[in-house]
Design an enzyme around this catalytic site. Sequence first.
Site, short mmCIF file in Angstrom:
data_model
loop_
_atom_site.label_atom_id
_atom_site.label_comp_id
_atom_site.label_asym_id
_atom_site.label_seq_id
_atom_site.Cartn_x
_atom_site.Cartn_y
_atom_site.Cartn_z
N TYR A 1 45.73 -6.14 61.96
CA TYR A 1 44.69 -7.05 62.96
C TYR A 1 43.45 -6.37 63.43
O TYR A 1 42.51 -6.29 62.91
CB TYR A 1 44.28 -8.29 63.58
CG TYR A 1 43.18 -9.04 64.11
CD1 TYR A 1 42.28 -9.67 62.54
CD2 TYR A 1 42.66 -8.71 64.89
CE1 TYR A 1 41.41 -10.73 62.71
CE2 TYR A 1 41.16 -9.71 65.05
CZ TYR A 1 41.00 -10.09 63.69
OH TYR A 1 39.15 -10.49 63.81
N ALA B 40 43.59 -2.96 64.15
CA ALA B 40 42.82 -1.48 62.46
C ALA B 40 42.00 -2.16 61.22
O ALA B 40 41.19 -1.27 61.12
CB ALA B 40 44.54 -1.56 62.07
#
Length: 245
Positions: free
Chosen positions: A154, A156
Amino acid sequence: MLTGKVAIVTGGAGDIGRRICIELAKEGASVAIHYNSSYEKAVELRDYIRENFSYAEIFQADISNRKQVDEMIDEIYRKFGRIDYLINNAGIAQIKPFVEITEEDWDRMMNVNLKGLFNCTQSVLRYMLPKKQGSIINISSIWGISGASCEVHYSASKGGVIAFTKALAKELGPSKIRVNCIAPGVIDTRMNNILNGEDKKHLIEEIPLMSIGKPEDVANAVLFLLSDKANFITGQVITVDGGFI
Protein backbone atom coordinates in the site's frame (compact mmCIF):
# COMPACT_ATOMS: atom_id res chain seq x y z
CA MET A 1 -17.87 28.76 -7.16
CA LEU A 2 -17.54 25.86 -9.60
CA THR A 3 -20.82 26.47 -11.44
CA GLY A 4 -20.68 25.18 -14.98
CA LYS A 5 -17.70 22.94 -14.30
CA VAL A 6 -17.69 19.15 -14.58
CA ALA A 7 -15.75 17.00 -12.12
CA ILE A 8 -15.05 13.28 -12.24
CA VAL A 9 -14.52 11.61 -8.87
CA THR A 10 -13.27 8.03 -8.97
CA GLY A 11 -14.33 5.91 -6.04
CA GLY A 12 -17.09 8.44 -5.50
CA ALA A 13 -19.26 6.07 -3.48
CA GLY A 14 -16.65 5.61 -0.72
CA ASP A 15 -16.47 7.73 2.42
CA ILE A 16 -13.92 10.28 1.22
CA GLY A 17 -15.18 10.16 -2.37
CA ARG A 18 -18.76 10.77 -1.25
CA ARG A 19 -17.79 13.86 0.71
CA ILE A 20 -15.71 15.18 -2.19
CA CYS A 21 -18.69 14.75 -4.52
CA ILE A 22 -21.03 16.54 -2.12
CA GLU A 23 -18.71 19.48 -1.54
CA LEU A 24 -18.12 19.89 -5.28
CA ALA A 25 -21.88 19.83 -5.86
CA LYS A 26 -22.42 22.43 -3.12
CA GLU A 27 -20.14 24.72 -5.11
CA GLY A 28 -22.26 24.20 -8.22
CA ALA A 29 -20.15 21.66 -10.12
CA SER A 30 -21.81 18.82 -12.04
CA VAL A 31 -20.38 15.56 -10.74
CA ALA A 32 -19.59 12.31 -12.53
CA ILE A 33 -19.57 9.72 -9.77
CA HIS A 34 -17.45 6.69 -10.60
CA TYR A 35 -18.01 3.38 -8.84
CA ASN A 36 -16.98 -0.19 -9.42
CA SER A 37 -19.15 -2.43 -7.25
CA SER A 38 -20.96 -0.02 -4.87
CA TYR A 39 -23.99 0.54 -7.11
CA GLU A 40 -26.55 1.19 -4.37
CA LYS A 41 -24.34 3.72 -2.61
CA ALA A 42 -23.60 5.47 -5.90
CA VAL A 43 -27.30 5.74 -6.72
CA GLU A 44 -28.08 7.08 -3.26
CA LEU A 45 -25.35 9.72 -3.58
CA ARG A 46 -26.47 10.72 -7.08
CA ASP A 47 -30.07 11.19 -5.94
CA TYR A 48 -28.99 13.13 -2.84
CA ILE A 49 -26.90 15.54 -4.92
CA ARG A 50 -29.66 16.03 -7.49
CA GLU A 51 -32.25 16.74 -4.82
CA ASN A 52 -30.12 19.18 -2.83
CA PHE A 53 -27.34 20.76 -4.90
CA SER A 54 -26.63 20.26 -8.59
CA TYR A 55 -26.51 17.61 -11.30
CA ALA A 56 -24.82 14.25 -10.88
CA GLU A 57 -24.67 10.96 -12.74
CA ILE A 58 -23.08 7.59 -11.97
CA PHE A 59 -20.63 5.65 -14.14
CA GLN A 60 -19.32 2.13 -13.58
CA ALA A 61 -15.86 0.85 -14.46
CA ASP A 62 -13.03 -1.30 -13.19
CA ILE A 63 -10.32 1.36 -13.34
CA SER A 64 -7.60 -1.28 -13.74
CA ASN A 65 -9.16 -2.12 -17.13
CA ARG A 66 -8.20 0.48 -19.74
CA LYS A 67 -11.00 -0.39 -22.16
CA GLN A 68 -13.61 0.13 -19.45
CA VAL A 69 -11.99 3.41 -18.40
CA ASP A 70 -11.90 4.81 -21.95
CA GLU A 71 -15.53 3.86 -22.47
CA MET A 72 -16.49 5.51 -19.17
CA ILE A 73 -14.62 8.75 -19.93
CA ASP A 74 -16.13 8.92 -23.41
CA GLU A 75 -19.59 8.42 -21.94
CA ILE A 76 -18.99 11.15 -19.37
CA TYR A 77 -17.91 13.57 -22.09
CA ARG A 78 -20.96 12.74 -24.20
CA LYS A 79 -23.23 13.21 -21.20
CA PHE A 80 -21.74 16.46 -19.86
CA GLY A 81 -20.08 17.97 -22.92
CA ARG A 82 -16.89 18.84 -21.06
CA ILE A 83 -14.45 17.61 -18.39
CA ASP A 84 -12.78 20.20 -16.17
CA TYR A 85 -11.55 18.25 -13.14
CA LEU A 86 -10.41 14.73 -12.34
CA ILE A 87 -10.10 13.59 -8.74
CA ASN A 88 -8.32 10.24 -8.65
CA ASN A 89 -9.70 9.04 -5.34
CA ALA A 90 -10.38 5.33 -5.92
CA GLY A 91 -8.06 3.02 -4.03
CA ILE A 92 -7.75 -0.08 -1.90
CA ALA A 93 -5.75 -0.91 1.24
CA GLN A 94 -4.59 -4.03 3.02
CA ILE A 95 -2.73 -4.67 6.28
CA LYS A 96 -0.44 -7.67 5.99
CA PRO A 97 3.13 -8.52 7.03
CA PHE A 98 5.47 -8.13 4.07
CA VAL A 99 6.54 -11.80 4.02
CA GLU A 100 2.88 -12.83 3.76
CA ILE A 101 2.00 -10.54 0.85
CA THR A 102 1.23 -12.71 -2.16
CA GLU A 103 1.96 -11.86 -5.77
CA GLU A 104 -1.81 -11.51 -6.22
CA ASP A 105 -1.99 -9.06 -3.29
CA TRP A 106 0.81 -6.98 -4.80
CA ASP A 107 -0.64 -6.97 -8.31
CA ARG A 108 -4.13 -6.05 -7.14
CA MET A 109 -2.78 -3.15 -5.08
CA MET A 110 -0.75 -1.77 -7.97
CA ASN A 111 -3.47 -2.40 -10.54
CA VAL A 112 -6.00 -0.31 -8.63
CA ASN A 113 -3.89 2.32 -6.87
CA LEU A 114 -1.34 3.00 -9.63
CA LYS A 115 -2.51 1.50 -12.92
CA GLY A 116 -6.01 2.81 -12.26
CA LEU A 117 -4.55 6.28 -11.71
CA PHE A 118 -2.60 5.98 -14.96
CA ASN A 119 -5.63 4.77 -16.92
CA CYS A 120 -8.01 7.46 -15.72
CA THR A 121 -5.54 10.32 -16.08
CA GLN A 122 -4.33 9.40 -19.55
CA SER A 123 -7.88 8.85 -20.73
CA VAL A 124 -9.11 12.20 -19.41
CA LEU A 125 -6.18 14.05 -20.97
CA ARG A 126 -7.60 13.18 -24.41
CA TYR A 127 -10.17 15.85 -23.61
CA MET A 128 -8.17 18.24 -21.43
CA LEU A 129 -5.06 18.68 -23.58
CA PRO A 130 -6.77 20.07 -26.70
CA LYS A 131 -8.37 22.79 -24.55
CA LYS A 132 -5.20 23.44 -22.52
CA GLN A 133 -7.09 23.68 -19.26
CA GLY A 134 -8.01 21.44 -16.37
CA SER A 135 -7.00 20.34 -12.91
CA ILE A 136 -6.14 16.86 -11.65
CA ILE A 137 -5.98 15.91 -7.99
CA ASN A 138 -4.58 12.56 -6.88
CA ILE A 139 -5.40 11.15 -3.46
CA SER A 140 -2.33 9.49 -1.93
CA SER A 141 -1.66 8.85 1.78
CA ILE A 142 0.78 9.88 4.47
CA TRP A 143 2.01 6.29 4.27
CA GLY A 144 3.18 7.09 0.76
CA ILE A 145 5.49 9.65 2.40
CA SER A 146 6.63 7.89 5.57
CA GLY A 147 5.81 4.24 4.93
CA ALA A 148 3.71 2.05 7.20
CA SER A 149 4.65 -1.21 8.85
CA CYS A 150 2.65 -4.15 7.50
CA GLU A 151 1.46 -2.01 4.59
CA VAL A 152 4.49 -2.18 2.29
CA HIS A 153 2.52 -2.72 -0.92
CA TYR A 154 0.00 0.00 0.00
CA SER A 155 2.78 2.43 0.95
CA ALA A 156 4.65 1.68 -2.27
CA SER A 157 1.56 2.30 -4.38
CA LYS A 158 0.78 5.58 -2.64
CA GLY A 159 4.42 6.69 -2.89
CA GLY A 160 4.06 6.05 -6.60
CA VAL A 161 1.04 8.36 -6.69
CA ILE A 162 3.20 11.15 -5.28
CA ALA A 163 6.00 10.64 -7.80
CA PHE A 164 3.41 10.40 -10.59
CA THR A 165 1.92 13.72 -9.50
CA LYS A 166 5.22 15.61 -9.39
CA ALA A 167 6.39 14.31 -12.77
CA LEU A 168 3.08 14.88 -14.57
CA ALA A 169 2.74 18.39 -13.16
CA LYS A 170 6.00 19.35 -14.84
CA GLU A 171 4.96 17.78 -18.13
CA LEU A 172 1.49 19.35 -18.22
CA GLY A 173 2.48 22.79 -16.91
CA PRO A 174 2.98 24.28 -20.41
CA SER A 175 -0.57 23.13 -21.24
CA LYS A 176 -1.92 24.99 -18.19
CA ILE A 177 -3.18 21.79 -16.60
CA ARG A 178 -2.42 21.62 -12.90
CA VAL A 179 -1.68 18.34 -11.10
CA ASN A 180 -1.59 18.15 -7.32
CA CYS A 181 -1.74 15.52 -4.62
CA ILE A 182 -3.46 15.22 -1.25
CA ALA A 183 -2.01 12.83 1.32
CA PRO A 184 -4.64 12.16 4.00
CA GLY A 185 -3.62 10.95 7.41
CA VAL A 186 -5.84 8.86 9.67
CA ILE A 187 -9.37 9.64 8.49
CA ASP A 188 -12.64 8.31 9.92
CA THR A 189 -13.61 5.94 7.10
CA ARG A 190 -14.74 2.35 6.71
CA MET A 191 -11.24 1.55 5.44
CA ASN A 192 -9.83 2.47 8.85
CA ASN A 193 -12.49 0.53 10.75
CA ILE A 194 -10.16 -2.47 10.52
CA LEU A 195 -8.14 -0.76 13.27
CA ASN A 196 -9.14 -1.82 16.75
CA GLY A 197 -9.76 0.62 19.60
CA GLU A 198 -6.26 0.31 20.99
CA ASP A 199 -4.67 0.96 17.58
CA LYS A 200 -6.82 4.07 17.09
CA LYS A 201 -5.98 5.31 20.58
CA HIS A 202 -2.26 4.90 19.84
CA LEU A 203 -2.58 6.77 16.54
CA ILE A 204 -4.51 9.64 18.12
CA GLU A 205 -1.76 10.03 20.71
CA GLU A 206 0.73 10.51 17.86
CA ILE A 207 -1.36 13.16 16.07
CA PRO A 208 -0.53 16.69 17.30
CA LEU A 209 -4.16 17.81 16.91
CA MET A 210 -5.17 14.76 19.00
CA SER A 211 -8.02 13.64 16.77
CA ILE A 212 -8.82 11.56 13.72
CA GLY A 213 -9.64 13.50 10.58
CA LYS A 214 -12.99 13.58 8.80
CA PRO A 215 -13.73 13.02 5.10
CA GLU A 216 -14.75 16.68 4.80
CA ASP A 217 -11.22 17.70 5.81
CA VAL A 218 -9.94 16.02 2.66
CA ALA A 219 -12.81 17.39 0.56
CA ASN A 220 -12.04 20.93 1.69
CA ALA A 221 -8.45 20.55 0.52
CA VAL A 222 -9.76 19.37 -2.86
CA LEU A 223 -11.98 22.45 -3.12
CA PHE A 224 -9.04 24.73 -2.39
CA LEU A 225 -6.82 23.11 -5.03
CA LEU A 226 -9.58 23.41 -7.64
CA SER A 227 -10.32 27.03 -6.80
CA ASP A 228 -8.86 30.16 -8.39
CA LYS A 229 -6.96 30.68 -5.14
CA ALA A 230 -4.70 27.79 -6.16
CA ASN A 231 -4.06 28.92 -9.75
CA PHE A 232 -0.27 29.03 -9.22
CA ILE A 233 -0.05 25.73 -7.33
CA THR A 234 0.96 22.56 -9.14
CA GLY A 235 3.10 19.51 -8.41
CA GLN A 236 2.46 19.81 -4.67
CA VAL A 237 1.62 17.28 -1.96
CA ILE A 238 -0.69 18.61 0.74
CA THR A 239 -0.90 16.49 3.87
CA VAL A 240 -4.25 16.50 5.64
CA ASP A 241 -3.16 14.70 8.75
CA GLY A 242 -3.45 16.87 11.87
CA GLY A 243 0.33 17.34 11.92
CA PHE A 244 1.15 13.61 11.97
CA ILE A 245 3.93 13.97 9.36
